[in-house]
Design an enzyme around this catalytic site. Structure first.
Site, PDB file in Angstrom:
ATOM      1  N   GLU A   1      76.006  28.436   4.720  1.00  0.00           N
ATOM      2  CA  GLU A   1      75.051  27.634   5.483  1.00  0.00           C
ATOM      3  C   GLU A   1      75.481  27.407   6.930  1.00  0.00           C
ATOM      4  O   GLU A   1      74.680  26.972   7.749  1.00  0.00           O
ATOM      5  CB  GLU A   1      74.820  26.294   4.798  1.00  0.00           C
ATOM      6  CG  GLU A   1      76.014  25.379   4.748  1.00  0.00           C
ATOM      7  CD  GLU A   1      75.726  24.097   3.985  1.00  0.00           C
ATOM      8  OE1 GLU A   1      76.303  23.064   4.360  1.00  0.00           O
ATOM      9  OE2 GLU A   1      74.930  24.114   3.024  1.00  0.00           O
TER      10      GLU A   1
ATOM     11  N   HIS B   1      76.764  29.813   9.170  1.00  0.00           N
ATOM     12  CA  HIS B   1      76.392  30.920  10.060  1.00  0.00           C
ATOM     13  C   HIS B   1      75.280  31.795   9.489  1.00  0.00           C
ATOM     14  O   HIS B   1      74.889  32.772  10.122  1.00  0.00           O
ATOM     15  CB  HIS B   1      77.618  31.799  10.348  1.00  0.00           C
ATOM     16  CG  HIS B   1      78.736  31.072  11.038  1.00  0.00           C
ATOM     17  ND1 HIS B   1      79.808  30.548  10.345  1.00  0.00           N
ATOM     18  CD2 HIS B   1      78.932  30.765  12.346  1.00  0.00           C
ATOM     19  CE1 HIS B   1      80.630  29.955  11.199  1.00  0.00           C
ATOM     20  NE2 HIS B   1      80.127  30.072  12.415  1.00  0.00           N
TER      21      HIS B   1
ATOM     22  N   CYS C   1      81.573  35.577   7.516  1.00  0.00           N
ATOM     23  CA  CYS C   1      81.858  34.816   8.729  1.00  0.00           C
ATOM     24  C   CYS C   1      83.356  34.801   9.030  1.00  0.00           C
ATOM     25  O   CYS C   1      83.763  34.473  10.149  1.00  0.00           O
ATOM     26  CB  CYS C   1      81.313  33.385   8.630  1.00  0.00           C
ATOM     27  SG  CYS C   1      81.911  32.447   7.221  1.00  0.00           S
TER      28      CYS C   1
END
Length: 212
Positions: free
Chosen positions: A93, A95, A163
């Site tokens: 949630e 990136h 990420c």
């Protein structure tokens, strides 16, 4: 809960393309907003589903054993039901980049058990939401507690985060292990026994060593 608004996603993706200096009308990007909307409908489809609904066809332990315990994953001893190496993917949630990995789920049946295919469905439903791995692990455990009222639950997730692997530190080989335990499987010795059963020396075994 409502399903994703595809038209709204398409408009938003078009704005993103404009914001990065691209031409959303050029040939390579013309259908990108539509494609992203289709992907997001898949990635986040779990928002519209109650994960506990997958457990509503649970049956009494005695019935499961009488009708064929192997179909429900119930050994005759009534000991732990363990599912290893359940592949899952979710979206971070922070990136909105994927994280992909493996779930190991165990529970000690109370009065009810459920078909083996229902446990991966719970994992998949909760993974198909904007997530944090830590929260996903806890939510899987809580759904099993709510839906089955077991004597104990253990959930281990081992995942790679895009990420982390593709931006920032770019640690391409790193993975993250998270654990949630409930009831009797929150007791260290019982938890260690299940982790050993899942596979000592693998990711789950490393998780047990870390958590000890």
């Amino acid at each position: 809960m409502a399903e994703v608004d595809a038209a709204r996603i398409e408009r938003a993706v078009r704005e993103i393309l404009l914001a990065i200096g691209e031409d959303p009308e050029r040939a390579g990007l013309a259908r990108t907003p539509e494609r992203v909307a289709e992907a997001y409908a898949d990635f986040f489809g779990g928002l519209a589903i109650d994960p506990v609904s997958h457990l509503r066809d649970a049956v009494p332990v005695d019935s499961a054993l009488r009708d064929g315990g192997a179909d429900h994953g119930v050994p005759a001893t009534g000991d732990a039901v363990v599912l290893r190496d359940l592949a899952f993917r979710s979206v971070c949630e922070h990136h909105l980049l994927p994280f992909v990995g493996t779930a190991h789920v165990a529970y000690l049946p109370g009065d009810r058990v459920v078909g083996l295919g229902r446990i991966p469905a719970v994992v998949d439903t909760l993974a198909r939401r904007p997530q944090l791995q830590e929260r996903l692990t806890e939510e899987i455990a809580d759904a099993l507690v709510t839906g089955l009222d077991p004597r104990g639950v253990l959930v281990i997730l081992d995942a790679q985060h895009r990420c982390v692997t593709t931006r920032g530190a770019r640690q391409e080989r790193s993975s993250t292990i998270t654990i949630a335990s409930r009831g009797a499987l929150a007791e260290p010795a019982a938890r260690a026994e299940i982790i050993a059963l899942i596979g000592a020396g693998g990711a789950a075994g490393a998780a047990g060593a870390r958590d000890a």
